[in-house]
Enzyme design. Structure first.
Site, PDB file in Angstrom:
ATOM      1  N   ASP A 167     -16.112 -13.821 -11.319  1.00 33.49           N
ATOM      2  CA  ASP A 167     -16.526 -13.047 -10.154  1.00 33.49           C
ATOM      3  C   ASP A 167     -15.789 -11.720 -10.013  1.00 33.49           C
ATOM      4  OD1 ASP A 167     -17.675 -12.647  -7.405  1.00 33.49           O
ATOM      5  OD2 ASP A 167     -15.561 -12.850  -6.886  1.00 33.49           O
ATOM      6  N   ASP A 170     -10.157 -12.792 -10.593  1.00 28.19           N
ATOM      7  CA  ASP A 170      -9.783 -14.169 -10.898  1.00 28.19           C
ATOM      8  C   ASP A 170     -10.691 -14.714 -11.993  1.00 28.19           C
ATOM      9  OD1 ASP A 170     -12.247 -14.744  -9.647  1.00 28.19           O
ATOM     10  OD2 ASP A 170     -11.261 -14.803  -7.694  1.00 28.19           O
ATOM     11  N   TYR A 327     -16.609 -16.375   0.049  1.00 29.71           N
ATOM     12  CA  TYR A 327     -17.954 -15.813   0.209  1.00 29.71           C
ATOM     13  C   TYR A 327     -18.728 -16.645   1.220  1.00 29.71           C
ATOM     14  CZ  TYR A 327     -17.206 -12.805  -3.856  1.00 29.71           C
ATOM     15  OH  TYR A 327     -16.727 -11.847  -4.717  1.00 29.71           O
ATOM     16  N   GLU A 574      -9.329  -4.511  -6.311  1.00 31.22           N
ATOM     17  CA  GLU A 574     -10.085  -5.555  -7.018  1.00 31.22           C
ATOM     18  C   GLU A 574     -11.559  -5.189  -7.150  1.00 31.22           C
ATOM     19  OE1 GLU A 574     -10.330 -10.399  -7.302  1.00 31.22           O
ATOM     20  OE2 GLU A 574      -9.974  -9.520  -5.331  1.00 31.22           O
TER      21      GLU A 574
END
Length: 623
Positions: A167, A170, A327, A574
């Site tokens: 994703d 990570d 999410y 990120e």
């Protein structure tokens, strides 16, 4: 459809009168304008050019008779001399042309959007999980997590879950945002395949979509007509800070070095996830329509998932699940409208269009209330995307009754939130540097901005393809140029035209983030396997990443245009799949020649010819 009951409003829809002008009216106005321009009296210069000098200025001349030809003596002598000179000159020019080496004009250099597009697509190569193809072209990546889904419990419906995409920074595979990312990429290919082709990236982006689609087909029983569960994610992340169990947040290690078990999260009541994945497979089936067997496989999977979504209602992140931390899905009604629209385009089955345009469905999805996030497309809320997608149907096919009323409403709502993107309106603030705050100053703003830039550019191309020069915001008519300029200013900001003169796309320009929050990019490929804690030194070091994750769009600046290039601060550094998918879509929409426009027909390839059903006759009058 009886399950949804009657029209909840109890009255007619409110439609902005300015938006109800028909294309015929617009065409008539343009024709009137042309006639007005042609009917203006010519000025003296135009008259002299068309009619020649006035009679009184013509002088009497002496003439010589050459058989049937009568010319002036002076003109005759001048003409003969001119012919001789012209012949000599023509011969001289021909000699020069034949002796001087020819130079072929090279193509103009690609624009910034095309250059950034090449890089933005590379991010997906860096995020691949499983056994990588030889052409993956990211030197510091390798095969990883080849045991995903292998250590399964008895009776599990999946064989293996190898593949897909990580994703973000990570190593978790979250299927909800990943599905949205693939849907966005497919949408961009369907609309702008010619631009991808011109950039030399069509095969690449299709390969990226297929990598995602192949994995999604593993996450449920895709050969069945009916299912009762599916996979929501692979891997886990403990954010409590006190965990010592190896997981994808506690451990900071290259995906290639992961050797701990990665749990699989299943769900049996996850309408939002199932409908979004149905949208991903349905849109991909249009991308791959030339591969009939694969396209049909995708369509079958999409219909199975959508049926599951409707039969077993529920949010995939309900009940305090881990998904709610990362999410959290707020509703599944928007996915129903979104997924229904895509399934209609993929199959031509009008039952999906009836569902997507049902007034009660639209009401539940929030199509009429206009809250603070109204018109903001994201991995959580697809309503804005669905409204643009269905406005397309009205603009180009005009299906009429019984769809016209709700399609007109969606079209009207699309016009309204397009207005909200313009600086003259104040629904959304802007930073001093000009970045629109679609998430109202909260962290990680860029993922929302790129989606808006894509929708704005796409809607502009829709209007222009429909020979419509603009749209109304209240009583004011705005040119499509205004909307395209909004998209350009936002993407230009992201590419470096901002107060920090920093590109937020890694590898684009000379000044970009060097401490991206990403495990694989931050640990050197040096044949040393670092365990969970062993990688922490790479996480916490102030040195730049040893590997450049080309094309990654980071989370973005704060509301003051500030940015901290710090690896541990994921709110700045990120990148995510969903964010980069929106970036790719916006870049390809803005790239290349403007007159390339959209592909009007590909998305309708499965849609049968439209023969609008006439409205029912009025009830008989009773005195």
């Amino acid at each position: 459809m009886s399950m949804y009951g009657r029209d909840p409003w109890g009255g007619p829809l409110e439609i902005n009168a300015a938006d109800s002008a028909t294309d015929d009216d617009r065409s008539r106005n343009l024709q009137d304008l042309d006639r007005a321009a042609l009917s203006r009296p010519l000025d003296e210069t135009q008259q002299s050019w068309l009619l020649g000098p006035p009679e009184q200025q013509k002088k009497k001349k002496k003439y010589v008779d050459l058989g049937c030809i009568i010319v002036s003596r002076k003109i005759f002598v001048w003409t003969v001399g001119s012919i001789v000179v012209a012949g000599l000159l023509a011969g001289f020019i021909t000699l020069i042309v034949k002796t001087v080496p020819r130079h072929h004009h090279s193509k103009p250099p690609p624009d910034n959007y095309t250059l950034a597009l090449h890089k933005a697509l590379m991010f997906f190569n860096a995020q691949r999980s499983g056994k990588l193809p030889k052409h993956n072209n990211v030197s510091w990546r390798g095969n990883s997590c080849l045991n995903d889904g292998k250590s399964k419990s008895a009776g599990s419906f999946y064989k293996d879950l190898v593949g897909g995409y990580y994703d973000a920074g990570d190593a978790i595979k979250f299927n909800f945002p990943a599905s949205f990312a693939m849907t966005m990429l497919s949408w961009s290919v369907i609309e702008y395949s010619a631009k991808y082709e011109a950039a030399g990236e069509l095969n690449h982006v299709k390969d990226i979509i297929k990598w995602g689609s192949d994995y999604f087909l593993k996450t449920f029983n895709s050969s069945a007509d009916t299912i009762n569960r599916m996979v929501a994610q692979v891997g886990t992340g403990d954010t409590s800070g006190g965990s010592t169990t190896p997981n994808d947040h506690y451990c900071w290690m290259r995906p290639e070095d992961i050797d701990y078990d990665r749990p699989v999260t299943e769900c049996s009541s996850c309408s939002d996830l199932a409908a979004e994945m149905a949208a991903a497979l349905a849109s991909a089936s249009i991308v791959f329509k030339d591969n009939k067997a694969y396209s049909q496989k995708l369509v079958h999977g999409a219909t199975t998932l959508f049926k599951f979504a409707r039969d077993q209602r529920g949010r995939y992140s309900a009940g305090g699940s881990e998904a709610a931390i990362f999410y959290n899905s707020t509703s599944y009604w928007d996915e129903f409208v979104w997924g229904g629209a895509w399934l209609y385009y993929a199959t031509g089955n009008s039952s999906y269009l009836q569902l997507a345009t049902h007034p009660t469905m639209a009401k539940h999805a929030g199509a009429f209330w206009g809250g603070p996030d109204y018109g903001v497309l994201s991995w959580d809320n697809k309503l804005a995307g669905a409204q643009v997608l269905l406005s397309r149907l009205r603009l180009f096919l005009s299906p009429g009754y019984p769809y016209e009323e709700i399609l007109r409403t969606f079209h009207n709502q699309t016009s309204i939130f397009m207005c909200s993107f313009l600086p003259i309106f104040t629904k959304f603030n802007r930073t001093r540097g000009g970045l629109i705050e679609l998430n109202h100053g909260r962290p990680q703003p860029l993922q929302y901005v790129v989606n808006a830039a894509f929708l704005a550019t796409l809607y502009t191309d829709y209007l222009e393809a429909a020979d419509t020069p603009g749209w109304y915001c209240g009583p004011t008519f705005y040119s499509t140029d205004v909307l395209r300029d909004f998209a350009k200013t936002q993407i230009d900001y992201i590419l470096g035209k901002n107060p920090r003169k920093m590109s937020y796309v890694v590898g684009f320009g000379n000044h970009f983030p060097k401490h991206v929050h990403h495990r694989g990019a931050s640990i050197p490929k040096n044949k040393i396997k670092y365990n969970c804690k062993g990688g922490w030194k790479w996480r916490d070091t102030s040195k730049p990443n040893p590997n450049t994750i080309v094309g990654a769009m980071v989370a973005g600046p704060d509301r003051r245009d500030g940015f901290h290039d710090v690896r541990t601060n994921y709110n700045y550094t990120e990148p995510t799949l969903a964010g980069n998918a929106g970036l790719v879509a916006a870049l390809v929409a803005l790239s290349g020649e403007r007159n390339a426009g959209i592909d009007k027909n590909t998305i309708f390839s499965a849609v049968p010819p439209m023969f609008p059903t006439p409205p029912p006759p009025p009830a008989p009058w009773k005195p």
